[in-house]
Design an enzyme around this catalytic site. Structure first.
Site, PDB file in Angstrom:
ATOM      1  CD  GLU A 136      -2.202   1.216   3.014  1.00  0.00           C
ATOM      2  OE1 GLU A 136      -1.498   0.733   3.933  1.00  0.00           O
ATOM      3  OE2 GLU A 136      -3.333   1.708   3.207  1.00  0.00           O
TER       4      GLU A 136
ATOM      5  CG  ASN B  19      -4.746   3.870   0.690  1.00  0.00           C
ATOM      6  OD1 ASN B  19      -4.081   3.274  -0.145  1.00  0.00           O
ATOM      7  ND2 ASN B  19      -4.494   3.815   1.991  1.00  0.00           N
TER       8      ASN B  19
ATOM      9  CE  LYS C 106      -7.100   1.175   3.964  1.00  0.00           C
ATOM     10  NZ  LYS C 106      -5.829   1.621   4.590  1.00  0.00           N
TER      11      LYS C 106
ATOM     12  CD  GLU D 230      -5.299   4.571   6.010  1.00  0.00           C
ATOM     13  OE1 GLU D 230      -5.948   4.354   4.973  1.00  0.00           O
ATOM     14  OE2 GLU D 230      -4.703   3.683   6.640  1.00  0.00           O
TER      15      GLU D 230
ATOM     16  CG  ASN E  77       2.134   1.405   4.721  1.00  0.00           C
ATOM     17  OD1 ASN E  77       3.297   1.737   4.875  1.00  0.00           O
ATOM     18  ND2 ASN E  77       1.566   1.309   3.521  1.00  0.00           N
TER      19      ASN E  77
END
Lengths: 306, 306
Positions: free
Chosen positions: B47, B110, B127, B146, B197
């Site tokens: 990622e 993402n 994502k 995020e 991650n």
């Protein structure tokens, strides 16, 4: 703030085909008393705990088949279990083959009841996921006739506020389906009780026989972790009428860790003081509902396309 | 009939905050060439593989923040990866922070792309499950932003027929959700590619830090088994700008067994000849769609009740 409840999984060794129900109830009573003596507040018995697992045999005659079901719960033969539970102030979850007459028709389910510390029934669950087949497969070493002997459960995935927390039940094959745990998890379940009879050998897909215990534990652990719930599972284990069944009865924490596990294939009690408050870290952490995307999960509730 | 495809997971060690993208692409090229040399047909990168994971820092200034995203893919700086893949006839999956201008507005995702053996993009995934928070938490040792830096994915859970099978992508936190695997599984996925991650420490719920690798592997294994699919996962690992990230890059068989696993926290390739035909036993065995009860899974697609 800890919210402990001491839960036992009462694994059973095999039940002989000709073993009487009163004899089996005697075994259950011994396990119930052991659970009580060890501080248990709730004890889980296996799926269809009152007889040998008759789904492994083809039975042509309806009357002969019906003799394997319970048409009432409690019944004269199971009443001693309810009485002793009330006397000892210990609850239990009991799996049994249920013969119900509803709207004038016989209906058969693979069921379990949750019984409170006063010996009264709190709730009933009927197994939703039926494995196996409905046809006779005489070429196989044994049958897996759940699709013939039972109807799929029709009570949904209920939960009950009991034993200081929120409790749900699943039965055997249900435990492999993440949807089953999720249905309970979305209702805030904190302890999932699962009885099972799991053959080591699957005639239709023997490639994975060597992994039977692993798949069992993997399913419990994932269900516990992904929903932040205790999972308690009790086997009917050992070689029953020629069918080898796995043991590995287990108590799994909301972290997904196996906290207790049976070490035999016979009647054996495992027990743990489960802190229901441990559920919170997982439920409110990584799996907080705000992180779900239900609007994108549509296929999961779509009809099967077969 | 075996249907082998040789898939590599290219774990990366930390990327320095001041490490240039061309330097990182050089590391990816080395891993790509190693995969090719070892017979790889498809290689999975982590990622957000092109930079340090900037979601761990609060960045106030929009222009400064936008410099961490890719506004085109391929771009001049990533083109060498596409060119070398085409030359070597090896596909790859690359995670990156995507800055898109759609309907005149900037949107940030993402994302990951699946690239064929001819060096062209087969598909893109954004994502779906974004963990962390949107607010600044200066009391924490690092941020998990995020929810601030990305919008939730809007492309659903697509699959592609590629590499001789059916391939899907998930990214990091997605892998913890059984719904994500199930959405791909119901579309017949045979290989799920997952870059991640994953910090070892969660400031909001540190109780489970000790279980980070276990939870990671448990999620992969359950997703693989419960959907009968290969799962390939590649970490950005090691201590990156003060944040310790787990490794445990893994290749998991449709049986749920971990077949290969990284043994370092640095740049490291793991590779396996995955027989996609192994999916069939699980998909058509215990998890045959006929055994599902979608009409009883309603809560799973209901709106969150918060």
């Amino acid at each position: 703030m800890p919210r402990p409840v001491t839960i036992a999984a009462a694994q059973m060794g095999p039940i002989r085909r000709d073993e009487s129900r009163p004899h089996v109830v005697g075994r259950l009573l011994a396990l119930l008393r052991e659970a009580h003596a060890r501080g248990g507040e709730l004890v889980l018995f296996p799926e269809c705990a009152l007889t040998a697992f008759f789904g492994h045999w083809w039975i042509d005659d309806e009357a002969e088949r019906d003799a394997w079901y319970e048409s009432e719960m409690p019944s004269p033969v199971t009443q001693p279990l309810f009485d002793e539970a009330a006397r000892l102030r210990i609850g239990f979850c009991l799996g049994y083959a249920e013969l119900a007459v509803e709207a004038g028709a016989k209906r058969r389910f693979n069921s379990s009841v949750l019984v409170g510390r006063d010996g009264t029934i709190i709730g009933k669950y009927r197994k939703m996921h039926l494995p196996g087949h409905a046809d006779h497969r005489p070429e196989n070493p044994f049958q897996n006739l759940e699709k013939r002997y039972f109807q799929p459960g029709d009570l949904g995935f209920p939960v009950w506020d009991a034993f200081g927390g929120r409790v749900g039940m699943l039965i055997c094959n249900d435990r492999r389906w993440p949807e089953a745990y999720r249905m309970l998890g979305l209702q805030g379940v904190e302890a999932v009780l699962i009885g099972y009879n799991t053959p080591r050998h699957y005639p239709e897909y023997p490639d994975t026989d060597r992994l039977a215990d692993f798949h069992h534990l993997l399913s419990l652990q994932a269900g516990a972790y992904q929903n932040g719930t205790w999972v308690i599972a009790a086997a009917k284990a050992g070689i029953e009428e020629g069918v080898e069944q796995i043991g590995s009865s287990a108590i799994v924490a909301p972290s997904g860790e196996v906290i207790a596990r049976s070490s035999t294939l016979g009647d054996e009690l495992i027990i743990h003081r489960c802190d229901l408050d441990l559920c919170r870290t997982i439920k409110q952490g990584v799996f907080h509902p705000r992180n779900r995307r239900p609007e994108h999960y549509g296929l999961i509730t779509a009809r099967n396309d077969e």
